[in-house]
Design a protein around this motif. Structure first.
Motif, PDB file in Angstrom:
ATOM      1  N   LEU A  71       0.831  -1.211   0.000  1.00  0.00           N
ATOM      2  CA  LEU A  71       0.000   0.000   0.000  1.00  0.00           C
ATOM      3  C   LEU A  71       0.865   1.260   0.000  1.00  0.00           C
ATOM      4  N   ARG A  72       1.854   1.286   0.887  1.00  0.00           N
ATOM      5  CA  ARG A  72       2.726   2.454   0.997  1.00  0.00           C
ATOM      6  C   ARG A  72       3.525   2.652  -0.292  1.00  0.00           C
ATOM      7  N   SER A  73       4.103   1.570  -0.798  1.00  0.00           N
ATOM      8  CA  SER A  73       4.924   1.682  -2.012  1.00  0.00           C
ATOM      9  C   SER A  73       4.107   2.157  -3.204  1.00  0.00           C
ATOM     10  N   ALA A  74       2.910   1.581  -3.354  1.00  0.00           N
ATOM     11  CA  ALA A  74       2.073   1.928  -4.504  1.00  0.00           C
ATOM     12  C   ALA A  74       1.647   3.393  -4.442  1.00  0.00           C
ATOM     13  N   SER A 108      -4.731   2.971   8.981  1.00  0.00           N
ATOM     14  CA  SER A 108      -3.433   2.812   8.317  1.00  0.00           C
ATOM     15  C   SER A 108      -3.507   3.294   6.867  1.00  0.00           C
ATOM     16  N   VAL A 109      -4.645   3.102   6.228  1.00  0.00           N
ATOM     17  CA  VAL A 109      -4.820   3.624   4.866  1.00  0.00           C
ATOM     18  C   VAL A 109      -4.761   5.157   4.892  1.00  0.00           C
ATOM     19  N   ALA A 110      -5.450   5.735   5.871  1.00  0.00           N
ATOM     20  CA  ALA A 110      -5.459   7.202   5.999  1.00  0.00           C
ATOM     21  C   ALA A 110      -4.029   7.721   6.216  1.00  0.00           C
ATOM     22  N   ASP A 111      -3.284   7.041   7.072  1.00  0.00           N
ATOM     23  CA  ASP A 111      -1.899   7.457   7.356  1.00  0.00           C
ATOM     24  C   ASP A 111      -1.027   7.397   6.103  1.00  0.00           C
ATOM     25  N   VAL A 112      -1.175   6.302   5.362  1.00  0.00           N
ATOM     26  CA  VAL A 112      -0.367   6.131   4.148  1.00  0.00           C
ATOM     27  C   VAL A 112      -0.645   7.252   3.150  1.00  0.00           C
ATOM     28  N   GLY A 117       1.178  11.962   0.541  1.00  0.00           N
ATOM     29  CA  GLY A 117       0.657  13.195  -0.044  1.00  0.00           C
ATOM     30  C   GLY A 117      -0.236  12.915  -1.236  1.00  0.00           C
ATOM     31  N   LEU A 118      -0.920  11.777  -1.167  1.00  0.00           N
ATOM     32  CA  LEU A 118      -1.759  11.350  -2.301  1.00  0.00           C
ATOM     33  C   LEU A 118      -3.227  11.674  -2.033  1.00  0.00           C
ATOM     34  N   ASP A 119      -3.897  12.207  -3.037  1.00  0.00           N
ATOM     35  CA  ASP A 119      -5.336  12.460  -2.965  1.00  0.00           C
ATOM     36  C   ASP A 119      -6.042  11.107  -2.807  1.00  0.00           C
TER      37      ASP A 119
END
Ligand code: G
Ligand code: G
Ligand code: MN
Ligand code: NA
Length: 254
Positions: A71-74, A108-112, A117-119
């Motif tokens: 998730l973070r990498s993508a 965790s999704v919100a944090d990522v 800095g992704l919309d």
């Protein structure tokens, strides 16, 4: 335990890589997004396909740290492409049942998203029917929370699982992904053709987007386009490729 350790080690040693496969809008001919697909670059075995380790990762729970890494990498990768000037792209990330069930998944999704800095609207989470049906009530709660965050939700492998239409009505999803099993023989098997046209019509009537996966031939593309499916993914356009190669594909697309 051995496999769990192997996966843990692989994560620590950064042996996992993400490949990206374009999702194409047929009307404009443009790439509108990409699906992130994990690979294991094993020092001795070479490139290992996810079918050989994702089930084990799910059994052992290693899918949790692995999924977090994916998730973070993508998200970071898409942000990088955006900052290089590639606009209007979304990234689709596969989510496993274990992740969905985990306390704090939504957080965790919100944090990522913040970290990258992704919309939120640029992130699409792919949930399989079996994942959702695993615990319908909990899945519905989590899907609502994810929608509140602003991320997009897709049902992956649609048509192969057990979700009923009654459930679909309660799922706050944006996209149905037609499973490649129906697309494969689309042009020769009348049953597959009927299933695919029905899913496309269902999506249209429910105001959902629809995307076909596993599109390999011009004949399949033509059939899908003629029946109103405008978004596609498959080898006809491109196999999943490493980020560096995908960047080059994006440069051509602009
Ligand atoms: O990339 P490939 O077509 O070989 O993927 C095979 C399967 O592995 C697919 O079902 C796909 O959804 C799954 N998969 C690929 N990447 C990931 C990932 O990052 N997380 C999860 N949970 N599944 C993935
Ligand atoms: O379950 P999921 O839909 O996430 O899996 C996607 C899988 O399908 C990936 O493993 C990807 O490599 C594979 N794939 C993508 N496009 C095609 C295609 O056109 N044909 C086939 N046979 N597989 C594809
Ligand atoms: Mn998928
Ligand atoms: Na699929």
């Amino acid at each position: 335990v051995q496999m769990e350790n192997a996966l843990r080690q692989a994560l620590e040693r950064r042996e996992f890589v993400l490949y990206y496969q374009p999702q194409v809008d047929i009307g404009s001919g443009r790439i509108v997004g990409m699906e992130a697909l994990i690979r294991w670059q094993h020092p001795e075995m070479g490139m290992v396909a996810p079918g050989r380790f994702i089930p084990l990762a799910e059994e052992t729970g290693m899918i949790l740290p692995m999924g977090a890494w994916v998730l973070r990498s993508a998200c970071q990768q898409l942000r990088t492409w955006q900052s290089e000037g590639h606009r209007n792209l979304r990234v689709a990330v596969n989510v496993s049942a274990r992740q969905m069930a985990e306390q704090g998944f939504v957080g965790s999704v919100a944090d990522v998203l913040v970290e990258a800095g992704l919309d939120p609207t640029c992130l699409e989470l792919e949930l399989t029917e079996s994942l959702v049906m695993n615990d319908v009530e909990h899945a519905i709660v989590v899907m609502r929370q994810l929608k509140k965050l602003g991320v997009k939700l897709a049902i992956d492998d649609f048509g192969t699982g057990y979700s009923s239409l009654a459930h679909l009505k309660r799922f706050t999803v944006d996209v149905l992904k037609i499973d490649q099993a129906f697309v494969r023989d689309l042009t020769v098997d009348p049953d597959d053709a009927a299933i695919v046209t029905t899913i496309i019509a269902l999506a249209a009537n429910l105001n959902l987007q629809v995307i076909s996966e596993g599109v390999e031939t011009l004949e399949q593309l033509s059939f899908l386009r003629a029946h109103g499916c405008s978004q596609m993914q498959g080898y006809y356009f491109s196999r999943p490729v490493p980020a560096s190669a995908f960047g080059a594909v994006l440069d051509e697309n602009d």
